[in-house]
Design a protein around this motif. Structure first.
Motif, PDB file in Angstrom:
ATOM      1  N   LEU A  47      11.845  39.604  66.472  1.00 37.30           N
ATOM      2  CA  LEU A  47      10.887  40.222  67.385  1.00 37.30           C
ATOM      3  C   LEU A  47       9.457  39.854  67.010  1.00 37.30           C
ATOM      4  N   ILE A 257      18.130  50.646  79.490  1.00 38.97           N
ATOM      5  CA  ILE A 257      17.925  49.452  78.655  1.00 38.97           C
ATOM      6  C   ILE A 257      18.847  48.326  79.095  1.00 38.97           C
ATOM      7  N   LYS A 261      17.831  44.623  81.160  1.00 35.62           N
ATOM      8  CA  LYS A 261      18.068  43.361  80.456  1.00 35.62           C
ATOM      9  C   LYS A 261      19.202  42.541  81.058  1.00 35.62           C
ATOM     10  N   SER A 282      14.385  39.359  82.798  1.00 41.89           N
ATOM     11  CA  SER A 282      15.134  38.605  81.784  1.00 41.89           C
ATOM     12  C   SER A 282      15.283  37.144  82.172  1.00 41.89           C
ATOM     13  N   VAL A 304       8.024  39.946  75.630  1.00 39.03           N
ATOM     14  CA  VAL A 304       7.287  41.032  74.982  1.00 39.03           C
ATOM     15  C   VAL A 304       6.947  42.127  75.982  1.00 39.03           C
ATOM     16  N   THR A 307      10.002  44.133  76.550  1.00 33.94           N
ATOM     17  CA  THR A 307      10.259  45.002  75.398  1.00 33.94           C
ATOM     18  C   THR A 307       9.351  46.221  75.411  1.00 33.94           C
ATOM     19  N   LEU A 311      10.452  50.129  75.545  1.00 33.16           N
ATOM     20  CA  LEU A 311      10.025  51.079  74.521  1.00 33.16           C
ATOM     21  C   LEU A 311       9.353  52.299  75.155  1.00 33.16           C
TER      22      LEU A 311
END
Length: 327
Positions: A47, A257, A261, A282, A304, A307, A311
């Motif tokens: 990451l 999630i 993705k 994705s 990023v 992500t 989060l």
């Protein structure tokens, strides 16, 4: 003659014993250390590499191998992505797809979990095992099967539509011959089929998790609610759902999630990265990074951003669940 009375001496203050600091047991931390090291190597280090790549201009494989320098461009990749109107289209597709799939997966999985809870032990084992076959099937294998089902020449769906009476097919759909019909050419049809594939693959996990939660609910509560005259719908919302709220919160987080993705199913159904109107984050990141000419830094910036979105969503749900637990 006056009598002097002896004044008693004040007792000397006793010293308080020094407080001992609580002893810290380091054994649990030592036992967790190998797992933390593995997580850091397999998750945090890649990451960090992706984040570092997003601040550079990388257009050559030799740069990734370290043969050439990485030109630093700062936030230029992020500015380019966020100012691109196509990114807003991709983000809209991703959000709408994730919301629809999370809702359908949770509803179908909950209904199947309630059904399994009502069946006998032997029948619940049989049905549960059949349902889990969809979850156990690899995403690639299952998607290939679904792509064959919607094949425009020999697929099962094409055969079923061709089997309809010509008059009915003409009245409902405006055509009688479905051979050669492109089921994946329309964005609406493509996302409908993709939703069907993702929900089919995801709902068994929700069903089994809900079933495990239902087994922890005391049956006396349900019986008391039925005695008071509550129907099945009211029993679920007033008794079952409040007790399983933490379970549903975790399942929603995981489903969000996973659905944000989604890559394998879309890549296989679309046959690659040519169908840009159906892009989600994705596959958009993959296409920008690896389609010629490659733009690895730009693809890393999209990854990023994805992500960070996940989060934020995860943090929101976790905070909501913790707040409900405190209340």
């Amino acid at each position: 003659m006056s009598t002097l009375t002896d004044t008693p001496k004040a007792a000397a203050p006793q010293e308080k014993p020094a407080r001992r600091r609580p002893r810290v047991d380091r054994l649990p931390y030592l036992l967790l250390l190998p797992s933390l090291v593995i997580i850091a190597v397999l998750l945090l280090w890649p990451l960090g590499q992706v984040v570092w790549m997003s601040f550079h201009k990388l257009n050559n494989v030799r740069q990734l191998r370290g043969d050439r320098e990485w030109p630093w461009i700062g936030l230029e990749n992020y500015v380019q992505i966020l100012s691109d109107p196509f990114f807003r289209t991709v983000l809209r597709n991703t959000v709408l797809f994730a919301v629809a799939n999370v809702a359908l997966t949770m509803i179908l999985g909950t209904l199947v979990g309630l059904l399994l809870n009502r069946l006998s032990k032997r029948m619940a084992t049989f049905v549960g095992s059949c349902v889990m076959l969809a979850w156990a099937t690899p995403a690639l294998t299952g998607t290939i099967v679904w792509k064959w089902i919607f094949d425009d020449t020999s697929g099962l769906v094409t055969w079923l539509f061709n089997a309809l009476p010509d008059g009915l097919s003409q009245a409902l759909f405006g055509r009688t011959d479905w051979t050669g019909y492109g089921w994946f050419n329309s964005p609406l049809l493509f996302f409908t089929i993709l939703t069907l594939v993702v929900v089919w693959h995801s709902f068994p996990f929700i069903a089994v998790s809900v079933l495990a939660g239902l087994k922890s609910v005391p049956s006396e509560l349900h019986e008391a609610a039925r005695v008071d005259g509550a129907g099945p719908w009211r029993v679920f919302w007033k008794v079952t759902f409040p007790l399983l709220r933490p379970v549903f919160g975790i399942l929603i987080v995981l489903s969000t999630i996973w659905d944000f993705k989604v890559f394998t199913q879309q890549f296989v159904l679309a046959g690659g990265t040519q169908d840009r109107p159906t892009f989600m984050l994705s596959i958009y990141s993959y296409a920008e990074a690896f389609s010629p000419p490659p733009k690895y830094g730009l693809g890393a910036a999209i990854a990023v951003i994805l992500t960070v979105i996940l989060l934020v969503v995860t943090g929101f749900y976790v905070r909501m669940v913790l707040k409900q637990e405190e209340e």
